[in-house]
Write a protein that holds these residues in place. Sequence first.
Motif, PDB file in Angstrom:
ATOM      1  N   UNK A   5       0.824  -1.184   0.000  1.00 37.08           N
ATOM      2  CA  UNK A   5       0.000   0.000   0.000  1.00 37.08           C
ATOM      3  C   UNK A   5       0.867   1.247   0.000  1.00 37.08           C
ATOM      4  N   UNK A   6       0.371   2.305  -0.570  1.00 44.67           N
ATOM      5  CA  UNK A   6       1.018   3.612  -0.506  1.00 44.67           C
ATOM      6  C   UNK A   6      -0.022   4.624  -0.068  1.00 44.67           C
ATOM      7  N   UNK A   7       0.355   5.474   0.860  1.00 45.69           N
ATOM      8  CA  UNK A   7      -0.562   6.486   1.343  1.00 45.69           C
ATOM      9  C   UNK A   7      -0.675   7.608   0.315  1.00 45.69           C
ATOM     10  N   UNK A   8      -1.855   8.209   0.188  1.00 42.50           N
ATOM     11  CA  UNK A   8      -1.998   9.378  -0.673  1.00 42.50           C
ATOM     12  C   UNK A   8      -2.945   9.138  -1.824  1.00 42.50           C
ATOM     13  N   UNK A  64      15.180   1.260 -13.596  1.00 45.69           N
ATOM     14  CA  UNK A  64      14.029   2.094 -13.917  1.00 45.69           C
ATOM     15  C   UNK A  64      13.315   2.490 -12.634  1.00 45.69           C
ATOM     16  N   UNK A  65      12.925   3.766 -12.560  1.00 45.88           N
ATOM     17  CA  UNK A  65      12.119   4.215 -11.427  1.00 45.88           C
ATOM     18  C   UNK A  65      10.663   3.806 -11.600  1.00 45.88           C
ATOM     19  N   UNK A  66      10.275   3.440 -12.807  1.00 48.88           N
ATOM     20  CA  UNK A  66       8.894   3.030 -13.023  1.00 48.88           C
ATOM     21  C   UNK A  66       8.467   3.256 -14.458  1.00 48.88           C
ATOM     22  N   UNK A  82       8.459  -0.858  -4.765  1.00 43.64           N
ATOM     23  CA  UNK A  82       8.146  -0.379  -3.424  1.00 43.64           C
ATOM     24  C   UNK A  82       8.994   0.805  -2.988  1.00 43.64           C
ATOM     25  N   UNK A  83      10.175   0.996  -3.585  1.00 44.75           N
ATOM     26  CA  UNK A  83      11.017   2.141  -3.215  1.00 44.75           C
ATOM     27  C   UNK A  83      10.329   3.467  -3.524  1.00 44.75           C
TER      28      UNK A  83
END
Length: 378
Positions: A5-8, A64-66, A82-83
């Motif tokens: 999960x990521x908040x926001x 890659x960052x994404x 996840x980073x």
Amino acid sequence: MEAGEACGTGADMPRGTREMYARRRDRLRRLMAARGLDALLVSRAPNRFYLSGFELHDPQCNESAGRLVITADGGDWLATDSRYADAAARLWDRKRIFLYGGDTAGDLARLLRRCGARAGLEAQGVSHAFARELAARAGRFPSLEAADGLVERLRRIKEPEEIAAMERSFALNHRLLRHVEEGLARGDWRGREERELAWEIERFFRENGAEGLAFASIVAAGPNGALPHAIPGAARIPAEGPVLVDVGCRVDGYCSDQTRTFWAGDAPGKEFSRALALVRAAQAEALAVMRPGLALADVYAAARAVFAREGVEDHFTHGLGHGVGLETHEAPSLSPRATGALEPGMTVTVEPGLYYPHWGGVRWEHTVLVTQDGVRVF
């Protein structure tokens, strides 16, 4: 969202900025529809940033960052690991963030499978090994095909927000060049190494508001100026001689790029003076003919014709220019092989040069915005 999960909710991004990125993705969707694509996997870092505001740079060339998955139905995904989960959630609805794990290709293949039957990928933005693995994991569904250049086609025409950022970047670049020119005129750098001046350039940019360099600064003294992409080293700034400086900074994400060739000392040599006059004349000729609709290759031809009339064209060894924006080198190109024409909103360099290994070289570069009836120099 998967694998954590990521908040926001993406609310940290101002509404106007979110809407700007959404408009860009909608324009991309129209290009995708013309290709019959249900989804596009966006892997190139500047394209990812252009469409989402997420991570202009990757950590390094093999990481890659994404990635983004842009879909025909508007259900776009920001895919990362996840980073970057919390950073992504500051910009993007967490319900549309896809976290992949150690099996990146397999996880992305599963995501693409949910987005339709026909997917494109930026083949030039991934390794052959990754593309092969992604295709193997996708199998027959979805079908994958190279779809390079779609985002770049949008990026060629700069929006008002981009032009404003570039104006700020170039304003700082002009300040830096005045700083260097005045220092050379005073003799401040006489006898100092090229790399010392390169460090002064970076320090000046940083201390005056730049996020960083747009590219590694070129400082080339004497004969080193004959190397168009010289690397600053231990060569020393002469008491009398040419010094080529090619520099750029990044402000608000956007690059500047300018070259000047100065004479250190009081008495410019005849060869230098003639070369500088011809380079400036070639640049002026190119700027004079530039207008919407003119073939890109014709801009190059106009500059080269000035050199050809003087019999020095063989000393002009590179293209005339390139696009500038989120990248220092982007489309379009002003070269003899370039296809297409100038369009309003393009931002391109005009940088003729002449190079002589026995004494050095001269390059003079402006970056211009193509307007409705000509060009405007930044």
